[in-house]
Design an enzyme around this catalytic site. Structure first.
Site, PDB file in Angstrom:
ATOM      1  CD  GLU A   1      -1.759  -2.382   1.521  1.00 18.21           C
ATOM      2  OE1 GLU A   1      -0.579  -2.617   1.876  1.00 18.21           O
ATOM      3  OE2 GLU A   1      -2.660  -3.245   1.512  1.00 18.21           O
TER       4      GLU A   1
ATOM      5  CD  GLN B   1      -7.537  -7.668   7.856  1.00 14.88           C
ATOM      6  OE1 GLN B   1      -8.402  -7.424   7.023  1.00 14.88           O
ATOM      7  NE2 GLN B   1      -6.372  -8.224   7.539  1.00 14.88           N
TER       8      GLN B   1
ATOM      9  CE  LYS C   1     -18.192  -6.914   3.596  1.00 17.34           C
ATOM     10  NZ  LYS C   1     -17.688  -8.252   3.808  1.00 17.34           N
TER      11      LYS C   1
ATOM     12  CG  MET D   1      22.604  12.277   2.901  1.00 17.68           C
ATOM     13  SD  MET D   1      23.816  13.357   2.128  1.00 17.68           S
ATOM     14  CE  MET D   1      22.838  14.097   0.835  1.00 17.68           C
TER      15      MET D   1
END
Ligand SMILES: Cc1ncc(C[n+]2csc(CCOP(=O)(O)OP(=O)(O)O)c2C)c(N)n1
Length: 558
Positions: free
Chosen positions: A50, A113, A162, A470
């Site tokens: 994601e 979830q 949902k 870096m």
């Protein structure tokens, strides 16, 4: 009366916003939404993470100027968008991220979830919504796109439970948006614009300092007109690169921690700064007490809270940069700054931006120069974060807006590859290169699968120094070369990784092979990874040490 489910309203609303691509990954609570998408003309780009989806949407937005869109599931999917949202928020990039949520009656019960993504993302979004009722969905989506793309742009999150997605309700299209308390000011105060023109006309040593806001506002043309009419030199922040043509005589490059000497000297010595769409980031100002001590400051910005936040401003002008510059240009004259331009030319001659090239090893700056020449400065360049990002900023001469896509404010390693995917989808006519470090590329390398699946001919140029370069540079300069946790000695074989994903891989060890490899990559209709074995301990110069004023640079005289 048209009855639709929330999921159908979602699809219909996105079509009305002219969305072409959605980036994301499905999951339990968003299956109904993905089901509705299955028969729609919207194209879903299935990423592998994601975070990749959010950076791809962000890259699409930066490359095209349109809103980038994501759709992910609840809990872990939603949480994985956090870095992408924070990245877009710091750089004012318009994206809308839809997250699935557990059904409304279960919210707050630690359901499977579940995460409070609205709470988690409140400080890193421009705005966020929890949709509680399918009836509100069309209006909320309209508002989300409006908020993301107007005023100072930014990411908006819409959390979609949902039950909202499966509930049938009457669909009423929404075409007007009125949000109480949200009215971006675009016009600019006429008196302030006049005051700004007077200061510019009276100045002898003025500098224009432009930021990403110039690109977001589509004000690059006006910026060039202003600079040419007044003969003011122009420096741009990292995010402003491309907002003013790098091959223009008046261009000074980027100022700040890794700025050019002449840009830093110009800002330190000038009598007036005309700041446009920039926020005086600490990477630009260095020690704020020593920043531009002789200068008055005019600050044009669409976000009133950005003005006088970091530096004191003499003439604030709130509004859209293109709009304000268009009103300012007729009021200004050619300034009497011949001596100043001569001084800048002298600095440029004395302290050019350059590096010590070598025939024995490949210098990373040389690779970037060759990418520039092979693409004639016409490519879209994304970067990761670190030395690769600074070398890309310095040695690729950006000519036009939306050609340099880089995580500036957050400095997100792992940004460049997914951003390149979004950019290539949005601009299929362009050659796209991700200039990467060997550390950063490993943060979202899984998105190579996304690029291969969609047959996107993006090119990844890894400047492989086997270090988190870096950080190593800081350790070398300020920590006595104690390279604590910065050696990447067990890097994978990037050529084999490319091949395993179905992309093309090339390893380049000799300087003479650099240009041919780049040209071959450009011709290849598949994603290509170019693994350049570069000088391992090359540094980015010049550099302003932390805490110093920007006139106090080290290195950089080759
Ligand atoms: C997600 C994330 N983690 C850590 C950092 C801190 N950081 C900044 S630059 C850098 C090194 C980058 O190394 P590499 O990608 O190999 O690029 P190089 O500097 O060598 O070009 C690190 C670790 C960061 N910016 N982002």
């Amino acid at each position: 009366m048209t009855m639709m489910t929330g999921a159908q309203i979602f699809v219909e609303s996105l079509l009305r916003e002219n969305v072409e691509y959605l980036f994301g990954i499905p999951g339990g609570v968003v299956i109904p939404v993905f089901d509705a998408l299955f028969d729609s003309p919207l194209k879903v780009i299935l990423t592998r993470h994601e975070q990749g989806a959010t950076h791809a949407a962000d890259g699409y937005a930066r490359a095209t100027g349109k809103v980038g869109v994501c759709l992910v599931t609840s809990g872990p999917g939603a949480c994985n968008t956090v870095t992408g949202l924070a990245t877009a928020n710091m750089d004012s990039i318009p994206i809308v991220v839809f997250t699935g949520q557990v059904p409304t009656p279960m919210i707050g019960n630690d359901a499977f979830q579940e995460s409070d993504i609205v709470g988690i993302t409140r400080p890193i979004t421009k705005h966020n919504f929890l949709v509680r009722n399918a009836r509100d969905l069309a209006r909320i989506i309209k508002e989300a796109f409006y908020i993301a793309s107007t005023g100072r742009p930014g990411p908006v999150l819409v959390d979609l439970p949902k039950d909202v997605a499966v509930t049938e309700t009457e669909y009423v299209p929404v075409s007007e948006v009125t949000i109480r308390g949200y009215k971006p000011v675009l016009d600019g105060h006429v008196k302030q614009i006049k005051k700004a023109a007077e200061l510019i006309n009276a100045s002898k040593k003025a500098v224009i300092y432009a930021g990403g806001g110039v690109i977001l506002a589509g004000a690059a043309k006006e910026l060039v007109q202003l600079a040419h009419k007044t003969r003011l030199p122009v420096t741009t922040s990292l995010l402003g690169l491309g907002g003013f043509p790098a091959d223009d005589k008046l261009f000074l490059g980027m100022p700040g921690m890794h700025g050019t000497r002449f840009a830093n000297y110009a800002l330190s010595e000038c009598d007036l700064i005309v700041a446009v769409g920039t926020r005086f980031d600490d990477r630009v100002t260095g020690n704020i007490k020593e920043f531009a001590v002789h200068a008055k400051i005019i600050h044009i910005d669409v976000d009133p809270t950005a003005i006088s936040k970091n530096v004191r401003v003499d003439v604030p002008i709130v509004g859209d940069a293109a709009n304000i510059l268009a009103k300012l240009i007729p009021l200004v004259t050619r300034t009497d700054n011949g001596n100043w331009l001569k001084q800048i030319e002298d600095w440029k001659a004395q302290y050019p931006l350059t590096y010590k090239d070598s025939d024995k090893e490949i210098k990373p700056q040389y690779v970037v120069e060759q990418i520039y020449e092979a693409t004639k400065g016409e490519a879209i360049i994304t970067t990761e974060v670190g030395q690769n990002q600074m070398w890309a900023a310095h040695y690729y001469k950006f000519k036009s807006p939306r050609s340099f896509l880089s995580s500036g404010g957050l400095g997100t390693m792992g940004y460049g590859l997914p951003a390149a995917i979004g950019a290539q989808l949005g601009r299929p006519d362009k050659v796209v290169f991700d200039i990467a470090g060997d550390g950063s590329i490993q943060m979202n390398i899984q998105e190579l699968a996304t690029a291969v699946h969609n047959r996107l001919p993006i090119n990844v140029a890894i400047l492989n120094n086997h270090f988190l370069g870096m950080v190593r540079q800081w350790q070398e300069l300020f920590h006595n070369r104690r390279y604590s946790s910065t050696c990447l000695l067990n890097n994978p074989d990037f050529v084999k990784i490319a091949e395993a994903y179905g992309a093309k891989g090339m390893r380049i060890r000799k300087k003479k092979d650099v240009r041919p490899a780049i040209e071959e990559a450009i011709k290849t209709p598949l994603p290509v990874i170019l693994d350049f074995e570069v000088a391992r301990e090359e540094n980015v110069y010049p550099m302003v040490p932390v805490g110093a004023g920007i006139h106090q640079m080290i290195g950089g005289l080759a």
